[in-house]
Design a protein around this motif. Structure first.
Motif, short mmCIF file in Angstrom:
data_model
loop_
_atom_site.label_atom_id
_atom_site.label_comp_id
_atom_site.label_asym_id
_atom_site.label_seq_id
_atom_site.Cartn_x
_atom_site.Cartn_y
_atom_site.Cartn_z
N ARG A 279 0.83 -1.21 0.00
CA ARG A 279 0.00 0.00 0.00
C ARG A 279 0.87 1.27 0.00
N TYR A 280 1.97 1.23 0.71
CA TYR A 280 2.88 2.37 0.72
C TYR A 280 3.31 2.72 -0.70
N TRP A 281 3.71 1.72 -1.46
CA TRP A 281 4.23 1.99 -2.81
C TRP A 281 3.11 2.40 -3.76
N ARG A 282 1.91 1.91 -3.56
CA ARG A 282 0.79 2.37 -4.40
C ARG A 282 0.54 3.86 -4.17
N LEU A 283 0.60 4.28 -2.91
CA LEU A 283 0.39 5.69 -2.60
C LEU A 283 1.57 6.53 -3.09
N ALA A 284 2.78 5.99 -2.94
CA ALA A 284 3.96 6.71 -3.41
C ALA A 284 3.92 6.91 -4.92
N ASP A 285 3.40 5.92 -5.64
CA ASP A 285 3.26 6.04 -7.10
C ASP A 285 2.37 7.22 -7.46
N LEU A 295 10.96 3.16 -6.12
CA LEU A 295 11.67 1.91 -5.81
C LEU A 295 10.70 0.74 -5.78
N GLY A 296 9.48 0.99 -5.32
CA GLY A 296 8.48 -0.08 -5.29
C GLY A 296 8.15 -0.58 -6.67
N ALA A 297 8.00 0.34 -7.63
CA ALA A 297 7.71 -0.06 -9.01
C ALA A 297 8.87 -0.85 -9.60
N ALA A 298 10.10 -0.42 -9.29
CA ALA A 298 11.27 -1.14 -9.80
C ALA A 298 11.35 -2.54 -9.20
#
Length: 319
Positions: A279-285, A295-298
């Protein structure tokens, strides 16, 4: 004007369109030097005082503080260039901050205008918690979150680049959706851990060979290699980026990059996936600048590339 060409304080105020109190204030601060005093002790000003007073008024119209005007303008109306550059730079920086705050406030108000009454109440609660009177919001909470979940005793240089890359910066001109995303991200990283649960990412496995500094060095390189594919929308595939990704894990655990290791790594990565981090990386996106992969997408791309390779029967050429 008197026969000697001098102006009384009232005459000067009238010609400049200001009050006597204003003239007296600038005089007392030394910004408007008196030419003389009358026999009765009244202030007298030369004709040049009118030009100086108008100049001071122009600078004040730009909201320059009186103290700054004193720094940049000497009694002979000579500009202090170095001080002037510093003052203007400071004012521009202050205005940029104020404009950013207004843009965040505007986007937040647009967000609250949308949705049902229940949604507005929830959004207002989220926004109030993360703004806390500060606009634009700071990134202290996400930074604390990462310092809490990263392995202990990582070199300072690694902690620095991870924080720089992982903590999203508040957009200068946010959309209502980005305001909501930042509010939700703040709520995510500050929420208390439920009793009997641990929502933080799992701790590194207890492996005497495990060297987290080696892992994060390798991951940083792998993430950089995959950025072009992410920017062009290329599907996950085997290649240099994937090899670097797997090698980082292998070297960190004192292992060799073999087909068996790749299978075990795929299983480990699937098991270590955590809903909070996802969820953190979805929001960061949602907060990332255009064409700036997180970094989450990578990491997700590389995980998918590994699974694709294994599904296709690849990986056999690795020693």
């Amino acid at each position: 004007m008197s026969p000697d060409g001098m102006l009384s304080i009232g005459e000067l105020a009238e010609r400049a369109g200001v009050t006597v109190k204003t003239v007296r204030f600038y005089s007392d601060r030394g910004l408007l030097p008196e030419a003389a005093r009358s026999a009765g002790g009244h202030r007298r000003y030369g004709p040049e005082a009118l030009d100086r007073l108008r100049l001071i008024r122009s600078l004040r119209t730009l909201d320059l503080p009186v103290g700054d005007i004193d720094r940049v303008l000497d009694p002979e109306d000579v500009w202090q260039e170095d001080a002037w550059e510093d003052v203007i730079a400071g004012q521009v920086k202050q205005l940029d901050s104020q404009l950013a705050a207004l843009r965040w406030r505007q986007a937040a108000l647009h967000l609250l205008r949308e949705g049902t009454a229940e949604e507005r109440a929830d959004r207002l609660r989220l926004i109030g918690a993360f703004l806390d009177g500060a606009l634009p919001p700071d990134t202290a909470a996400p930074a604390r979150f990462w310092r809490r979940v990263l392995p202990v005793r990582l070199p300072a240089r690694q902690v620095s680049w991870i924080l720089d890359a992982a903590v999203p910066q508040p957009p200068e001109d946010p959309t209502p959706a980005q305001v909501l995303a930042f509010a939700r991200l703040h709520a995510l990283v500050t929420m208390p851990c439920p009793p009997g649960h641990d929502w933080r990412p799992p701790a590194p496995e207890r492996d005497p060979e495990y060297r987290p500094a080696v892992l994060y060095d390798g991951l940083g390189e792998a993430y950089e290699l995959v950025v072009p594919a992410l920017r062009t929308g290329r599907a996950p595939h085997e290649g240099e980026a994937l090899d670097c990704f797997v090698s980082a894990y292998a070297h960190a655990h004192g292992a060799r990059d073999t087909p068996g290791f790749r299978h075990r790594l795929s299983v480990t990565l699937d098991r270590s996936a955590h809903p909070v981090m996802d969820r953190y990386w979805r929001l960061a996106d949602e907060l990332a600048a255009p064409h700036a992969p997180t970094l989450g997408a990578a990491h997700d791309w590389l995980r998918a590339a590994l699974d694709t390779e294994l599904d296709d029967g690849g990986g056999a050429d690795h020693p």
